[in-house]
Motif scaffolding. Structure first.
Motif, PDB file in Angstrom:
ATOM      1  N   SER A 231      -0.443   5.966   0.065  1.00  0.00           N
ATOM      2  CA  SER A 231      -1.546   4.930   0.533  1.00  0.00           C
ATOM      3  C   SER A 231      -3.115   5.603   0.839  1.00  0.00           C
ATOM      4  N   ARG A 232      -2.710   6.748   1.420  1.00  0.00           N
ATOM      5  CA  ARG A 232      -4.074   7.527   1.629  1.00  0.00           C
ATOM      6  C   ARG A 232      -4.721   8.340   0.597  1.00  0.00           C
ATOM      7  N   ALA A 233      -3.612   8.696  -0.272  1.00  0.00           N
ATOM      8  CA  ALA A 233      -4.009   9.487  -1.468  1.00  0.00           C
ATOM      9  C   ALA A 233      -4.593   8.460  -2.201  1.00  0.00           C
ATOM     10  N   LEU A 234      -4.237   7.019  -2.482  1.00  0.00           N
ATOM     11  CA  LEU A 234      -4.851   6.159  -3.370  1.00  0.00           C
ATOM     12  C   LEU A 234      -6.062   5.841  -2.498  1.00  0.00           C
ATOM     13  N   GLY A 235      -6.721   6.318  -1.373  1.00  0.00           N
ATOM     14  CA  GLY A 235      -8.028   6.017  -0.885  1.00  0.00           C
ATOM     15  C   GLY A 235      -8.023   4.786   0.220  1.00  0.00           C
ATOM     16  N   ALA A 236      -6.841   4.400   0.769  1.00  0.00           N
ATOM     17  CA  ALA A 236      -6.917   3.221   1.531  1.00  0.00           C
ATOM     18  C   ALA A 236      -7.640   3.835   2.942  1.00  0.00           C
ATOM     19  N   ARG A 244      -1.715  -2.824   6.577  1.00  0.00           N
ATOM     20  CA  ARG A 244      -0.843  -3.267   5.249  1.00  0.00           C
ATOM     21  C   ARG A 244       0.404  -2.764   5.170  1.00  0.00           C
ATOM     22  N   HIS A 245       0.599  -1.495   5.934  1.00  0.00           N
ATOM     23  CA  HIS A 245       1.785  -0.801   5.839  1.00  0.00           C
ATOM     24  C   HIS A 245       2.640  -0.507   7.138  1.00  0.00           C
TER      25      HIS A 245
ATOM     26  N   THR B 119     -13.648   8.904  -1.785  1.00  0.00           N
ATOM     27  CA  THR B 119     -13.145   7.778  -2.403  1.00  0.00           C
ATOM     28  C   THR B 119     -12.975   7.902  -4.087  1.00  0.00           C
ATOM     29  N   ARG B 122     -10.373  10.120  -4.955  1.00  0.00           N
ATOM     30  CA  ARG B 122      -8.985   9.590  -4.819  1.00  0.00           C
ATOM     31  C   ARG B 122      -8.651   8.917  -6.035  1.00  0.00           C
ATOM     32  N   GLU B 148      -1.427  -1.304  -5.506  1.00  0.00           N
ATOM     33  CA  GLU B 148      -2.212  -0.965  -4.124  1.00  0.00           C
ATOM     34  C   GLU B 148      -3.436  -0.203  -4.489  1.00  0.00           C
ATOM     35  N   GLY B 149      -3.429   0.547  -5.425  1.00  0.00           N
ATOM     36  CA  GLY B 149      -4.762   1.608  -5.732  1.00  0.00           C
ATOM     37  C   GLY B 149      -5.870   0.806  -6.154  1.00  0.00           C
ATOM     38  N   ILE B 152      -7.478  -1.533  -3.931  1.00  0.00           N
ATOM     39  CA  ILE B 152      -8.272  -0.839  -2.845  1.00  0.00           C
ATOM     40  C   ILE B 152      -9.715  -0.342  -3.413  1.00  0.00           C
ATOM     41  N   HIS B 153      -9.471   0.088  -4.628  1.00  0.00           N
ATOM     42  CA  HIS B 153     -10.811   0.502  -5.328  1.00  0.00           C
ATOM     43  C   HIS B 153     -11.656  -1.024  -6.086  1.00  0.00           C
ATOM     44  N   LEU B 202      -4.292   4.347 -11.208  1.00  0.00           N
ATOM     45  CA  LEU B 202      -5.800   4.550 -11.342  1.00  0.00           C
ATOM     46  C   LEU B 202      -6.149   5.496 -12.377  1.00  0.00           C
TER      47      LEU B 202
END
Lengths: 339, 373, 407
Positions: A231-236, A244-245, B119, B122, B148-149, B152-153, B202
């Motif tokens: 999730s951090r890698a996705l930018g959250a 969320r987690h 960001t 990512r 999810e990604g 987030i974006h 993404l």
């Protein structure tokens, strides 16, 4: 958040466990009684009828010695006679020293216990869970500070702490109008329910540490999970990840802790009432305290019946907690290895 | 240490100036470039230590690593457990903060990016993890995990996101109908496919694959390797493939970097390195792999003796000298620089320098050698 | 030799003289809340003197449960429901020959019929096991030396009193336990067995064994601990060593060391090893004969060359095709489609269990195949109709026969 599997597990565990059934029945009964207290109660729990004081519960009779002055042969004599006090079917659990109906008092006392238990637990969780999650997720100084505070609070007897806080803040209470009475459905009952707000706040603040500890432990292990990294890698953001987690996956032990805490807080509230630190006179603990003096003179029911009510509700809630723990835990953790 | 850095600069030069016909550059310009990356972990300190002001003991998980990944290629990062390969992978994506070094992604310095830039980054770089069980949130459905990604974006609305998830599920070999299922309803291989779909949602350019098949059964492992191959072509992906399994690396990578105790000991095109390793560690790794062939039977493995030393207290000089069959006194004294084996290959071993004092020094006694090897 | 194969596949049999262990029709089931799980289904094989037998399979193939079944360590809710485990022991055979409840055949005894105490007493002196995870196989709070010496002690008692197998494990009783607890500084083990432990550690290649006996498992590396576990297994001087994924948790250079060690130990002591692994490379390097397991059954068996060079069963072929070759990177792997099946009895049709993933599934695969001899000389057999006749596209099952896309 509640998947079909969770429900399936809940059902399965429920079917397999007689204790879970007992717990659920007990808890639901208490909730129903507390909610519909004006209809369940047979009398106004605060109404005093001195001529009917100390009546025993139905099924028991009581012998009391009554002393009276009588004119015998022109002299006034003091006569002591043993009188049989018969129970009045109108007061199933008997009456207390002021002639208040014990059954109605128990019914209304359930409201206090439940309200303080649930609200106190919610408050404790509302404080403890965010603090614990943040500390466990971020580690570092916040975490260290929290753990020191937690250690200190846990080392301090909660009752003493609660008494000290109430001594500091006083015994505030809030009157909440009873909707059933206001609507005229149960006119002879008290118009409002007294919520001992200080007690709620105090028990919440005394018990938040438990939630903080459990939440921290969960966050600590969950932060290392790969889906958190993903999730951090996705930018959250960190807060989004926690919401969320981390929180959803930590919720099971928190819920289980919550049930245990409701029971613990009910006991704590009773202890406080017993010691006279509550803001209400309609409480099981209060009744135990006021019945204490009469136990030696034979009026056991005044303190025993509320004691029994506390026992039943604590047992019920704990059984419910056991059921939730058994049903929720293996569902998440046990899945991986089995396949 | 500065000595290592100067040599890594040489690596960069040698790649960019290399003959355009070579494999390494055929794939294009470097997309990711890592120079002198270090990641030290301070040990957990007790409050007593802190009060007393004791220096924290540090573990040098990654200690001066340099490599680059060209656009469209697959670089394998291979080594045994504890060599720092996974830490490198996560640091390259800034999932861990580097202690020192420089990481450039498409010309931008990753370590100096602002939050906003990070960001954006990512979206372009993703990761697939090893463990198909802990890499998916058990409380989210496949669809939620994959999108999810996007969420987030703020990409696309709910319906479009769902459509994307369905497409991706199909693309990674699952059925679009499985979108509302929870992770526990999938097998290990299927979960890994979901993890891959999440990374692709993404539309990234660069994907770190951190041991993506080592937790899977062989038959499923092969499915995933084929899938990764196909996806690379279809989406034009650049991979950093982290693995301990040399056969898998051989199969999927263009170039390989071999790590030992926090350092890269050898880099180059996978065919050349596997055919003729220039570092004794690479040679030993290759010799240790059991071959799935009936011819190899009964031959004794040419094994290394001893265990990997602790990264808390790595050996002086060349870190491999305690286990190296070729080690000489010189290896104990100084760390070998990054020699060019040819214009595509580098190795940190004195044996690649014909004039080095190494050749005149005494072989190291194998007194620490364990019996039985 | 052809009798051999017949015997191995379980048709009318008795163990051969050079079988240390002969397993026949062994079935182990787990009775869980979800239903009955057929972990091991009618498995037959034998282990001969001085050989390494490989059992290879993926997760859930039943290979580990098979090994646990051999040493009677299947835990509840699992139970061995059927089968015979013939162990060659002239002593036991003589002891039980007159006992009607125990099956004896020449020098072999069916361990499934002997009393549980006797079975238990064979663990260590007759069968030893090495597990995958050395860290969890040692007690972290007792020194490595002491744990090995304990195993030595068991062996000592066994040899001191060879006739009475039943008293073997009973030397250490409650009284002794209390005595040990009261008198401090006296471990459970004697000086001599500690010396033997040092000797064993040296044999398995642990440097400075005299110092390391006093260390705790946490102070050993994974590879060293695996060596220590082998030392512990050797302490009982077993006839059969069961190695269950002995190198899976280890790095490749350490794995090579351990495999070399196992090979040496086997040659020196002339014992037999059952090597259970998912790694075909390890099998190819180590084993004389191979059994390939799938969904609880042995689907193909034979000498290493027969199975690896001329596989008949499409599953074996698929496994071999799934592995990237270190020497020759093929452009594309040929994996098996689909996933490893669950083994829930209610979900298992009476057919070839591999048919739903098999590229060559035919109509006749809907019947359960028997083991068919491919080549008696190499003891090559396979549970597949393709052992008898070639694939016939006319008989092929439609692609969506098993519910189509199983992915």
């Amino acid at each position: 958040m509640v998947s079909a599997r969770v429900i399936r597990n809940l059902k399965k565990e429920f079917r397999n466990s007689a204790l879970a059934k007992i717990g659920l029945v007990l808890v639901i009964s208490i909730i129903l009684v507390a909610t519909f207290a004006p209809f369940v109660a047979t009398h106004d729990p605060t109404a005093q009828q001195l001529d009917q004081s100390q009546l025993p519960p139905v099924g028991f009779s009581e012998t009391a010695e009554r002393t009276s002055s009588q004119m015998v042969d022109g002299e006034i004599q003091t006569v002591t006679e043993t009188v049989e006090i018969e129970p009045d079917p109108d007061h199933v659990f008997g009456t207390d020293s002021l002639g208040r109906d014990m059954f109605s008092r128990i019914v209304y006392g359930a409201r206090t216990s439940l309200a303080v238990g649930v609200l106190g637990t919610l408050l404790a969780a509302a404080v403890g869970v965010p603090v614990g999650l943040l500390a466990g997720y971020h580690r570092g100084t916040v975490d260290d500070a929290l753990m020191r505070v937690a250690d200190v609070s846990l080392a301090f007897p909660s009752l003493v702490l609660a008494v000290a806080l109430i001594g500091l803040w006083g015994r505030a209470a809030v009157d909440i109008p009873d909707p059933f009475v206001v609507a005229g459905l149960a006119p002879e009952m008290p118009e409002s329910f007294v919520l001992p707000i200080t007690v709620v706040i105090v028990v919440g603040l005394v018990n938040w540490v438990w939630f903080a500890r459990v939440a921290r432990g969960e966050a600590l292990s969950l932060r290392g999970q790969e889906y958190v990294k993903a999730s951090r890698a996705l930018g959250a953001s960190d807060n989004a990840i926690i919401l969320r987690h981390v929180l959803p996956n930590a919720i099971t032990p928190i819920i289980v802790l919550g049930t245990v805490q409701v029971a613990a807080i009910i006991l704590l509230e009773s202890s406080l009432s017993f010691l006279g630190f509550s803001g209400t006179t309609l409480s099981w603990g209060f009744d135990i305290a006021q019945g204490r003096d009469y136990v030696s003179s034979g009026q056991w029911w005044i303190s025993s019946i509320p004691g029994f009510a506390i026992m039943l509700s604590v047992i019920g809630i704990n059984l419910l907690g056991d059921w939730l723990r058994d049903a929720l835990d293996p569902g998440i953790e046990g899945e991986g290895g089995a396949a | 240490m500065s000595d290592t850095n100067s040599h890594t600069d040489a690596t960069v030069d040698s790649h960019t100036n290399a003959d355009p016909g070579t494999e390494a550059t055929a794939a294009g310009e470097p997309l990711v470039s890592v120079e002198g990356l270090r990641k030290y972990y301070a040990n957990e300190q007790s409050i007593v230590d802190r009060v007393l002001g004791n220096e924290p003991e540090s573990v040098k998980a990654v200690d001066g690593v340099s490599f680059e990944v060209a656009e469209g290629e697959t670089l394998g990062l291979v080594g045994e457990s504890g060599c720092g390969k996974s830490t490198t992978g996560e640091t390259v994506l800034r999932l861990r903060e580097a202690t020192e070094g420089r990481i450039t992604f498409d010309g931008e310095n990753l370590l100096e990016m602002s939050d906003g830039e990070l960001t954006q980054f990512r979206k372009r770089a993703q990761i697939v993890f090893q463990d198909p069980f802990s890499s998916l949130d058990p409380r989210m459905t496949a669809g939620d995990i994959i999108t999810e990604g996007l969420k987030i974006h703020g990409v696309a609305d709910q319906a479009e996101r769902r459509e994307t998830a369905r497409d991706l599920l199909e693309r990674v070999g699952l059925s679009a109908d499985q979108i509302d299922r929870y992770p526990h309803e999938f097998s290990g291989g299927q979960r890994q496919r979901i993890g891959i779909a999440r990374a692709l949602a993404l539309d990234p350019e660069f994907v770190v694959l951190d041991e993506p098949v080592s937790a899977l059964d062989v038959s499923v492992q092969a499915q995933i390797l084929n899938l990764l191959d196909d996806l690379q072509d279809e989406f034009g992906l650049t991979y950093l493939f982290i693995a301990h399994n040399l056969s898998v690396v051989r199969h999927i990578c263009d170039r390989v970097a071999v790590m030992y105790l926090g350092k890269i000991v050898e880099t180059g095109p996978v065919d050349e390195i596997f055919a003729d390793p220039a570092h004794p560690y690479t040679k030993a790794l290759l010799a240790s792999v059991p071959r799935v062939s009936t011819e190899a039977r009964e031959e004794d493995f040419a094994t290394l003796h001893g265990d990997v030393p602790s990264p808390r207290n790595p050996p002086t000089g060349c870190r491999f000298h305690t286990r190296c069959p070729e080690a000489r006194a010189a290896c104990r004294e100084s760390a070998p620089p990054d020699y060019a084996v040819n214009d595509r290959r580098r190795a940190k071993c004195f044996r690649n320098d014909a004039d080095h004092a190494y050749w005149d020094s005494e072989p190291i006694e194998e007194n620490a050698r364990t019996a039985g090897d | 030799m052809s009798e051999r194969l017949q015997a191995a596949s379980g048709a009318g049999r008795g163990p051969d003289a050079d079988d240390v262990l002969s397993v026949s029709n062994l079935s182990t089931r787990f009775f869980t809340e979800e239903g009955q799980i057929n972990a091991v289904e009618s498995v037959s094989f034998d282990i001969r003197d001085n050989e390494i037998l490989g059992i290879v399979g993926e997760s859930g193939s039943g290979k580990s449960v098979t090994s646990l079944s051999l040493i009677d360590l299947v835990e509840s809710p699992g139970r061995i429901t059927e089968g015979e485990v013939w162990y060659r022991s002239p002593d036991l055979a003589d002891e039980f020959r007159s006992n009607d409840a125990v099956s004896v055949d020449g020098d072999h005894v069916d361990l499934r019929t002997v009393p549980p105490r006797v079975r238990r007493s064979l663990r260590g002196p007759s069968f030893s096991t090495i597990f995958q995870d050395p860290m969890s196989s040692f007690n972290p709070s007792i020194t490595v030396g002491e744990q090995i010496a304990e195993a030595v002690e068991v062996q000592r008692r066994a040899t001191a009193n060879p006739r009475s197998t039943r008293s073997r494990t009973q030397g250490y009783g409650l009284g002794q336990y209390l005595l040990d607890g009261i008198i401090p500084g006296r471990g459970y083990t004697s000086e001599e067995s500690m010396d033997r432990a040092i000797e064993l550690l040296e044999q398995v290649g642990i440097p400075d064994p005299a110092d390391r006996v006093d260390e705790y498992p946490g102070q050993f590396s994974g590879g060293m601990l695996q060596r220590a576990m082998i030392a512990q297994a050797l302490a009982g001087e077993p006839d059969v060593l069961i190695a269950d994924e002995p190198t899976t948790a280890l790095d490749v250079t350490i794995q090579a060391q351990i495999l070399n060690l196992l090979r040496e130990v086997q040659e020196e002591r002339g014992m037999s090893i059952i090597l259970i692994t998912h790694d075909l490379g390890v099998i190819a390097e180590m084993c004389d004969r191979v059994c390939v397991m799938y969904a609880g059954e042995i689907v193909e068996r034979g000498t290493l060359n027969a199975v690896f060079d001329d596989p008949v069963h499409p599953y074996t072929e698929g496994l071999l095709g799934s592995i990237p070759d270190l020497e020759d990177p093929k452009p594309r792997l040929q994996p098996i489609a689909g996933n490893v099946p669950g083994l829930l009895d209610s979900e298992m049709d009476d057919r070839c269990y591999f048919a739903d993933r098999c590229p060559n599934a035919m109509e006749s695969c809907l019947e359960k195949p028997d083991e068919i001899v491919v080549d008696a000389a190499t003891e090559h057999g396979a549970k597949c109709v393709l052992a008898e006749r070639p694939y016939d596209p006319d008989e092929a099952l439609p692609a969506d026969y098993f519910g189509g896309d199983s992915e």
